[in-house]
Design an enzyme around this catalytic site. Structure first.
Site, PDB file in Angstrom:
ATOM      1  N   SER A   1       0.836  -1.055  -0.151  1.00 50.71           N
ATOM      2  CA  SER A   1      -0.031   0.110  -0.086  1.00 50.71           C
ATOM      3  C   SER A   1       1.304   0.879  -0.249  1.00 50.71           C
ATOM      4  O   SER A   1       1.653   1.606  -0.785  1.00 50.71           O
ATOM      5  CB  SER A   1      -1.236   0.218   1.111  1.00 50.71           C
ATOM      6  OG  SER A   1      -1.782   1.128   0.837  1.00 50.71           O
TER       7      SER A   1
ATOM      8  N   ASP B   1      -9.228  -4.739  -5.016  1.00 53.70           N
ATOM      9  CA  ASP B   1      -8.521  -3.977  -4.612  1.00 53.70           C
ATOM     10  C   ASP B   1      -8.618  -2.383  -5.337  1.00 53.70           C
ATOM     11  O   ASP B   1      -8.250  -2.479  -6.789  1.00 53.70           O
ATOM     12  CB  ASP B   1      -7.422  -3.699  -5.370  1.00 53.70           C
ATOM     13  CG  ASP B   1      -6.441  -2.268  -4.021  1.00 53.70           C
ATOM     14  OD1 ASP B   1      -6.682  -1.283  -3.945  1.00 53.70           O
ATOM     15  OD2 ASP B   1      -5.463  -2.240  -3.779  1.00 53.70           O
TER      16      ASP B   1
ATOM     17  N   HIS C   1      -7.549  -5.693  -0.632  1.00 50.30           N
ATOM     18  CA  HIS C   1      -6.442  -4.329  -0.264  1.00 50.30           C
ATOM     19  C   HIS C   1      -5.938  -4.794   0.937  1.00 50.30           C
ATOM     20  O   HIS C   1      -7.052  -5.057   2.055  1.00 50.30           O
ATOM     21  CB  HIS C   1      -7.390  -3.411  -0.555  1.00 50.30           C
ATOM     22  CG  HIS C   1      -5.548  -2.324  -0.388  1.00 50.30           C
ATOM     23  ND1 HIS C   1      -5.290  -1.848  -1.319  1.00 50.30           N
ATOM     24  CD2 HIS C   1      -5.018  -1.579   1.030  1.00 50.30           C
ATOM     25  CE1 HIS C   1      -4.272  -1.162  -1.136  1.00 50.30           C
ATOM     26  NE2 HIS C   1      -4.097  -0.939   0.653  1.00 50.30           N
TER      27      HIS C   1
END
Length: 339
Positions: free
Chosen positions: A174, A278, A308
């Site tokens: 991320s 995601d 995610h």
């Protein structure tokens, strides 16, 4: 490559994961902002442990820059077989939108232990400074500072294993994946004027990297609020907290795709991980296209049913597959391959 999923369906997740996601969703208000008290109460920390855990991994915290409070947690294996080898180094950057979590957070301590054990590497998890107190470019500066520290000082002598800094891999998830890209670019752009002593970037692993732009992609719209970890409100909040005040999401820190993006000639081979559920997957696909357009080697690893942050949950089968993919990537680009 990152086609739109049918937004009417939901990802199949174990009950334990659903419960954890439901609890984590309480951290954010409807506008995406953070409830700091809940973060303080919910972000459980793990201490470094010099004694090996059940899997034979131990950890120690290392101060990189006392003046800024920059430190890193170093994970090393203690099993006899691995101790006899010269191991690559993985410098890891945690996620959290540049705003949340740390190298000591329970989930990331566990993840780095797993990478150490299953990938077969010494892991250096960087506790970079967080926004909004420390905005762009603070985490990038911290990442480069850690690489310089390793290049000059190496790792603690009492790790009990031999390490190879010429096989240094950057990895992050991320926001950490975003940091990986920018640190690789910064490090290599200054290599000519300030040549490294021993450290060589052998590869970069970007796990669902946090990129973006002012444009709303079809995936951002269709997957908004499908699963708890991310929503448009949350990602917009993170960018507002991290980017310079007044900057838009087209700032170069966020918008890392297209012909305008600068890439060092020696930019390392990359592995980019994309999840089907995601909301950021279109930006990740555009990043891959940018690397390929610039002639850079890139491997794409896709998990169609992944949300995610799937990789921090060992209960999710794809997280185990990711560890194997990382291991193969590191072995392929390790300068001292073991036959």
């Amino acid at each position: 490559m990152a086609g739109v999923n049918d937004s009417r369906r939901s990802p199949s997740l174990p009950l334990t994961v659903r419960l954890k996601l439901a609890a984590s969703s309480l951290v954010h208000r409807r506008d995406g902002s953070v409830r700091r008290l809940l973060v303080y109460l919910g972000d459980l920390h793990a201490a470094a442990r010099r004694c090996p855990d059940a899997a034979g991994v131990r950890s120690v915290d290392v101060t990189v820059d006392a003046s800024s409070g920059l430190w890193a947690r170093v994970f090393s294996p203690t099993t006899t077989g691995e101790a006899a080898l010269t191991l690559p180094v993985v410098v890891f950057f945690h996620g959290g939108g540049f705003v949340l979590l740390s190298a000591a957070s329970l989930y990331y301590d566990a993840l780095c232990r797993r990478i150490c054990r299953e990938v077969g590497a010494v892991v250096v998890s960087v506790n970079y400074r967080l926004a909004p107190k420390h905005r762009f470019p603070a985490p990038y500066d911290d990442g480069v500072a850690v690489l310089r520290y390793l290049d000059v000082n190496g790792l603690p002598a009492d790790l009990g294993v031999s390490v190879d800094l010429s096989s240094c891999f950057l990895a992050g998830d991320s926001a950490g994946g975003n940091i990986v890209h920018h640190i690789a670019q910064r490090w290599l752009s200054t290599a000519a004027s300030s040549p490294p002593v021993s450290l060589r970037l052998a590869g970069a692993v970007l796990i669902q990297p946090f990129f973006g732009g002012e444009e709303r992609t079809e995936e951002e719209m269709s997957l908004d609020k499908v699963v708890p970890p991310l929503s448009l409100a949350i990602t917009d909040y993170y960018w507002r907290e991290f980017l310079p005040e007044g900057a838009t999401r087209d700032h170069p820190a966020a918008h890392v795709c297209g012909k305008h993006v600068e890439l060092a000639e020696a930019f390392p081979p990359a592995m980019v991980v994309i999840g089907g559920f995601d909301p950021l997957k279109s930006w990740q696909a555009k990043y891959v296209e940018t690397l390929r357009w610039r002639g850079k080697p890139v491997q794409v690893v896709e998990y169609p049913n992944a949300i995610h942050g799937f990789h921090i949950f060992p209960e999710i089968a794809d997280s185990g597959e990711l560890m194997e993919e990382m291991k193969l990537f590191v072995q392929e680009h390790n300068t001292k391959r073991v036959a």
